[in-house]
Enzyme design. Structure first.
Site, mmCIF file in Angstrom:
data_model
loop_
_atom_site.group_PDB
_atom_site.id
_atom_site.type_symbol
_atom_site.label_atom_id
_atom_site.label_comp_id
_atom_site.label_asym_id
_atom_site.label_seq_id
_atom_site.Cartn_x
_atom_site.Cartn_y
_atom_site.Cartn_z
ATOM 1 N N ALA A 9 51.258 -5.010 34.353
ATOM 2 C CA ALA A 9 49.943 -5.049 33.727
ATOM 3 C C ALA A 9 49.757 -4.874 32.033
ATOM 4 C CB ALA A 9 48.893 -3.851 34.382
ATOM 5 N N GLY A 11 50.402 -7.368 29.972
ATOM 6 C CA GLY A 11 50.235 -8.628 29.318
ATOM 7 C C GLY A 11 48.749 -8.658 28.828
ATOM 8 N N ARG A 15 43.439 -15.496 27.283
ATOM 9 C CA ARG A 15 42.670 -16.624 27.566
ATOM 10 C C ARG A 15 41.197 -16.211 28.422
ATOM 11 N NH1 ARG A 15 46.643 -20.421 30.892
ATOM 12 N NH2 ARG A 15 47.835 -18.695 30.786
ATOM 13 N N GLY A 137 58.401 -20.651 37.409
ATOM 14 C CA GLY A 137 59.954 -20.646 37.638
ATOM 15 C C GLY A 137 60.289 -21.365 38.845
ATOM 16 N N TYR A 364 4.295 4.317 47.037
ATOM 17 C CA TYR A 364 5.474 5.061 46.529
ATOM 18 C C TYR A 364 5.389 6.269 47.242
ATOM 19 C CZ TYR A 364 9.002 7.762 43.854
ATOM 20 O OH TYR A 364 9.765 8.721 43.632
ATOM 21 N N ALA A 421 -10.092 7.252 51.930
ATOM 22 C CA ALA A 421 -9.531 6.671 50.845
ATOM 23 C C ALA A 421 -9.965 6.824 49.403
ATOM 24 C CB ALA A 421 -9.896 5.130 51.162
#
Ligand code: UD1
Ligand code: CA
Length: 454
Positions: A9, A11, A15, A137, A364, A421
């Site tokens: 790891a 590299g 890109r 390869g 809520y 209410a």
């Protein structure tokens, strides 16, 4: 026997055009290299060794709690040089499996088979047939089809370039042999690099059997070099996950529109609509239906639960036959008992809602304990926070909370109590009491409205 796993790891990954090291880019919510580690960790006796270079500090801190050893490859002089950095940490009595940190989707069983081959004293090489082998390869074989070497693309002649069997880079071998051969590598080649691949010819020369294995799909050995390839692998991975869910008895409205970023278990006869994101650990029972555009993270969802469109659920436990949504938000610590109903524009956090209770609209509920068969009217708020402390609201079985009420915690509303209410409740309401805490209505006769002044 120890199985040393060497993950390359170092590299740069230029890109990717990113400040984040390539191997830390996420696929399905996990870093590329994390996928590699998670698969390799299934190997018996596995010990992780990560060779880092570009972005070494970031990679090491991201993987700090994985029990891996790190080796700095200060200069990237080739894959053979990279593996050589880890040699001081390897067990000469064991076997070594070499993996790439940017090849995330190699399955664990393939890795395990390779380690088994190495344990028998052979070399295991993962190869793949590619329609376009450019850049890879090439695997060279003799007249009886035994592998005799690997030639890198840049070093290959015309007949070698025509070979379509290529090296994935993944191999396993007895560690003692690798320790013997690595110091013999030279950089006398087209790229001036120490090629790990030159070990293959050394093995052939020494009469070591070279067994090749192949993946089930090219994607299992594909590396990520740019964001296009990252997206390709992500889509392929997601398609596999969708397939597994369907195999387990889930109907998907569109297998291309579900994303799994974690570990999911499901019962049978579930049905998921489009644009579902599942994250972390999610346990889903049977006969669960999930509407479009939902995000569900670290949750347990019981049998027969119905989750309607556009709901966001995190850290919640939802018991059987509950209904949630549309447009509900359940935050960590939410526990919904059986047959509860949580409707649209309701937010619930760290609260238990008892069997059969309903919070249907625009509420809520935070830091609360609700008994069974409670009815919470539209627009109810538990005022749980005084700016410094969080306090608890308790609501007893069968209580009725009228619409647009504020329950200022800490506060209790008793069983079968009623809140009128528009009330602001600041002190305890006993069982079966009615509390009305709002200004009395005043009506004025023949009221003349103001008129516009000229
Ligand atoms: C290598 C193989 C090639 C194979 C290909 C598959 C060699 C010489 N060649 O190609 O046969 O077809 O992989 O993708 O091994 N890395 C380091 N340090 C280094 C060089 C590389 O850590 O000094 C890491 C990279 O970060 C990467 C992996 O090794 O994860 C492979 O390197 P890369 O340059 O992509 O592969 P090639 O050498 O081109
Ligand atoms: Ca290279």
């Amino acid at each position: 026997m120890q199985a040393d796993i060497v993950i390359l790891a170092a590299g740069q990954g230029s890109r990717m055009k990113s400040k984040l090291p390539k191997v830390l880019h996420p696929l399905a919510g996990r870093a590329l290299v994390q996928h590699v580690i998670d698969q390799a960790n299934t190997i018996e006796g596995a010990k992780m060794h990560v060779v880092v270079g570009h972005g070494a500090e970031q990679v090491e801190s991201a993987l700090a709690n994985q029990g891996a050893a790190f080796y700095l490859q200060a200069e990237q002089l080739g894959t053979g040089h990279a593996v050589a950095q880890a040699v001081p940490g390897l067990d000469a009595q064991g076997v070594t499996l070499i993996l790439y940190g940017d090849v995330p989707l190699t399955p664990a069983d393939l890795m395990q088979s390779m380690v088994q081959i190495a344990k028998r004293g052979h070399l295991a090489l993962l190869t793949v047939e590619l329609a376009d082998p450019t850049g890879y390869g090439r695997i060279e074989r003799n007249a009886v089809n035994d592998v005799i070497g690997i030639v890198e693309h840049k070093d290959a002649n015309e007949s070698q370039l025509a070979i379509t069997e290529v090296n994935t880079g993944i191999l396993a071998l007895p560690t003692a042999l690798m320790m013997e051969w690595l110091p013999k590598l030279s950089s006398n080649n087209a790229q001036g690099e120490y090629y790990l691949t030159d070990l293959i010819a050394m093995a052939a020369e020494a009469g070591i059997a070279i067994n090749t294995l192949n993946p089930n799909s090219e994607f299992e050995v594909q590396g990520v070099n740019n964001r296009r390839q990252l997206a390709e692998l992500e889509r392929w991975y997601q398609r596999q996950q969708a397939g597994l869910l369907m195999d387990a008895g889930v109907t998907l409205a569109d297998p291309a529109r579900i994303d799994v970023r974690g570990k999911i278990t499901t019962g049978t006869d579930c049905s998921f609509d489009i644009n579902l994101i599942l994250e972390g650990e999610v346990e889903i029972g049977s006969n669960v239906s999930i509407g479009p555009n939902c995000v569900i993270k670290n949750a347990q969802i019981g049998d027969g639960v119905e989750i309607l469109a556009n709901s966001h659920i995190e850290g919640a436990i939802i018991a059987a036959k509950a209904t949630v949504g549309p447009y509900a938000r359940l935050r960590p610590g939410t526990q919904l008992a059986e047959s509860t109903k949580v409707g649209n524009f309701v937010e619930i956090k760290k609260a238990r809602v008892g069997t059969g209770s309903k919070v249907n609209h625009l509420s809520y509920i935070g830091d609360a304990e609700l008994g069974s068969d409670v009815n919470v009217g539209a627009g109810t708020i538990t005022c749980n926070y005084d700016g410094v402390n969080k306090s608890l609201t308790e609501i007893g079985d069968g209580a009725f909370i009228g619409s647009n009420s504020s329950l200022v915690a800490p506060v209790k509303v008793g069983a079968k109590a009623t809140v009128g209410a528009g009330s602001t409740i600041t002190r305890e309401v006993a069982d079966e009491e009615l509390a009305v805490a709002r200004a009395k209505q005043r009506n004025i006769d023949a009221w003349v409205r103001p008129t516009k002044k000229v």
